[in-house]
Design a protein around this motif. Structure first.
Motif, PDB file in Angstrom:
ATOM      1  N   MET A  38     -51.743 -54.560 -43.004  1.00 26.86           N
ATOM      2  CA  MET A  38     -52.790 -55.056 -43.909  1.00 26.86           C
ATOM      3  C   MET A  38     -54.153 -54.648 -43.353  1.00 26.86           C
ATOM      4  O   MET A  38     -54.426 -54.834 -42.155  1.00 26.86           O
ATOM      5  CB  MET A  38     -52.695 -56.574 -44.058  1.00 26.86           C
ATOM      6  N   ARG A  39     -55.025 -54.125 -44.225  1.00 27.28           N
ATOM      7  CA  ARG A  39     -56.282 -53.539 -43.763  1.00 27.28           C
ATOM      8  C   ARG A  39     -57.473 -54.489 -43.822  1.00 27.28           C
ATOM      9  O   ARG A  39     -58.575 -54.113 -43.446  1.00 27.28           O
ATOM     10  CB  ARG A  39     -56.602 -52.285 -44.577  1.00 27.28           C
ATOM     11  N   LEU A  40     -57.265 -55.716 -44.284  1.00 24.97           N
ATOM     12  CA  LEU A  40     -58.384 -56.652 -44.329  1.00 24.97           C
ATOM     13  C   LEU A  40     -57.956 -58.015 -43.807  1.00 24.97           C
ATOM     14  O   LEU A  40     -56.776 -58.337 -43.757  1.00 24.97           O
ATOM     15  CB  LEU A  40     -58.952 -56.762 -45.742  1.00 24.97           C
ATOM     16  N   THR A  41     -58.958 -58.800 -43.408  1.00 19.01           N
ATOM     17  CA  THR A  41     -58.702 -60.135 -42.871  1.00 19.01           C
ATOM     18  C   THR A  41     -59.538 -61.156 -43.639  1.00 19.01           C
ATOM     19  O   THR A  41     -60.537 -60.813 -44.289  1.00 19.01           O
ATOM     20  CB  THR A  41     -59.068 -60.213 -41.383  1.00 19.01           C
ATOM     21  N   LEU A  42     -59.126 -62.415 -43.525  1.00 20.61           N
ATOM     22  CA  LEU A  42     -59.894 -63.485 -44.161  1.00 20.61           C
ATOM     23  C   LEU A  42     -61.294 -63.581 -43.558  1.00 20.61           C
ATOM     24  O   LEU A  42     -62.263 -63.893 -44.254  1.00 20.61           O
ATOM     25  CB  LEU A  42     -59.163 -64.817 -44.004  1.00 20.61           C
ATOM     26  N   ARG A  43     -61.410 -63.317 -42.260  1.00 22.96           N
ATOM     27  CA  ARG A  43     -62.720 -63.366 -41.613  1.00 22.96           C
ATOM     28  C   ARG A  43     -63.659 -62.314 -42.209  1.00 22.96           C
ATOM     29  O   ARG A  43     -64.836 -62.580 -42.446  1.00 22.96           O
ATOM     30  CB  ARG A  43     -62.556 -63.145 -40.117  1.00 22.96           C
ATOM     31  N   GLN A  44     -63.121 -61.123 -42.469  1.00 23.58           N
ATOM     32  CA  GLN A  44     -63.939 -60.089 -43.106  1.00 23.58           C
ATOM     33  C   GLN A  44     -64.405 -60.523 -44.487  1.00 23.58           C
ATOM     34  O   GLN A  44     -65.562 -60.295 -44.866  1.00 23.58           O
ATOM     35  CB  GLN A  44     -63.136 -58.787 -43.209  1.00 23.58           C
ATOM     36  N   LEU A  64     -64.520 -53.595 -43.184  1.00 21.25           N
ATOM     37  CA  LEU A  64     -63.973 -53.937 -44.497  1.00 21.25           C
ATOM     38  C   LEU A  64     -64.159 -52.782 -45.471  1.00 21.25           C
ATOM     39  O   LEU A  64     -63.214 -52.405 -46.183  1.00 21.25           O
ATOM     40  CB  LEU A  64     -64.670 -55.195 -45.033  1.00 21.25           C
TER      41      LEU A  64
END
Length: 310
Positions: free
Chosen positions: A1-7, A41
């Motif tokens: 997965m290339r994105l995070t909730l923090r981003q 992001l």
């Protein structure tokens, strides 16, 4: 997965503040770390999310597409954290409610009193006009809204809730009552009267206009006020006449500081609504609170039925 909730959290903070430096304060990071997260992001999604206008970052069409999805994902994560935090099922802490002014002042406290126990914390409550509450619910800034006006956002689910009666009031010695308190005031006198109104965006203002304009064609507004409390006291001082919820003016009516204006208009009523985002995950705590609200609605209907029979 290339994105995070923090981003996504950082992306939303930048969208709200317009810069990485201001967003850094919101998310407790350095400006360089905030910029790096945004770059990661955008690189991961292979798109640009902002237009760079000098030092300001303005959402572009990609950013506007991502914003509601990011709000929804972060709201879902917040609900998960709350559901599994110690004691959350027995606590109102973390529940974010929004109420328009009449509901927030005259209805919501009774609900909180019935749902509260010594072991519980009160929810966080925001009181503003209907438009502002609906906007906050649409952005997932609030879990639930209790409003007194129509809801126009397609992304929100609106549930008809409590019926509310509107009445026209004025000071006991207002000139519009020259013929006497019990005499019905003709429409031509209401058209020429000076009206005290809520501000644009208020649910009460919209409802009053929808109820009165078909009969009066226009309202001669002498003053706009940010809440109904100010309007009722202005009316009591003889500054003009007002159309307000009977709940709002009940105290001044009982003290004879204002009187109800009898008219040839049909009975004026409106509905309060419960609103939440259509994609909102309803936690167990939020479901319980909704149940309490619906019980109050059923009780309100029962009381009105008894009054009709009398």
């Amino acid at each position: 997965m290339r994105l995070t909730l923090r981003q996504l959290q950082i992306f939303l903070a930048i969208a709200q503040t317009g810069s990485t430096s201001a967003a850094a304060d919101e998310v407790n990071l350095s400006q360089s770390a905030t910029s790096a997260a945004l770059n990661e992001l955008e690189h991961g999604l292979e798109i640009s999310l902002f237009d760079r206008i000098g030092k300001r970052l303005q959402l572009n069409d990609n950013g506007r597409l991502l914003q509601p999805q990011a709000n929804q994902l972060l709201d879902a994560a917040r609900v998960i954290e709350q559901q599994f935090s110690p004691g959350f099922a027995q606590s109102g802490a973390g529940l974010r409610l929004g109420a328009s002014t009449t509901v927030g002042i005259y209805v919501l406290p009774a609900i909180l009193a019935k749902t509260h126990s010594d072991s519980m914390s009160y929810p966080n409550v925001t009181i503003a006009n209907t438009a502002d509450i609906a906007h906050a619910v649409a952005n997932f800034d609030l879990d639930l809204g209790l409003i007194e006006g129509p809801c126009h956002q397609e992304e929100l689910y609106a549930e008809r809730w409590i019926n509310d009666e509107l009445i026209i009031v004025c000071a006991p010695k207002h000139p519009i009552l020259n013929a006497g308190v019990e005499v019905k005031v003709p429409l031509k006198n209401l058209r020429s009267a000076q009206w005290l109104l809520r501000e644009p965006g208020s649910g009460t203002r919209e409802t009053v206009e929808q109820a009165l304009l078909p009969h009066l064609h226009h309202l001669n507004c002498i003053g706009e006020f940010g809440n109904s409390e100010a309007i009722k006291y202005a009316a009591a001082e003889g500054l003009g006449i007002a159309c307000l919820s009977r709940r709002v003016v009940a105290d001044l009516l009982s003290m004879r500081k204002v009187v109800e204006v009898k008219t040839t208009l049909p009975k004026l009523e409106r509905n309060f609504y419960l609103i939440h985002h259509r994609h909102k995950i309803l936690s167990a705590r939020l479901q319980d609170f909704l149940t309490s609200c619906r019980k109050m609605s059923a009780s309100d209907k029962s009381i009105r039925t008894e009054h009709k029979q009398e």
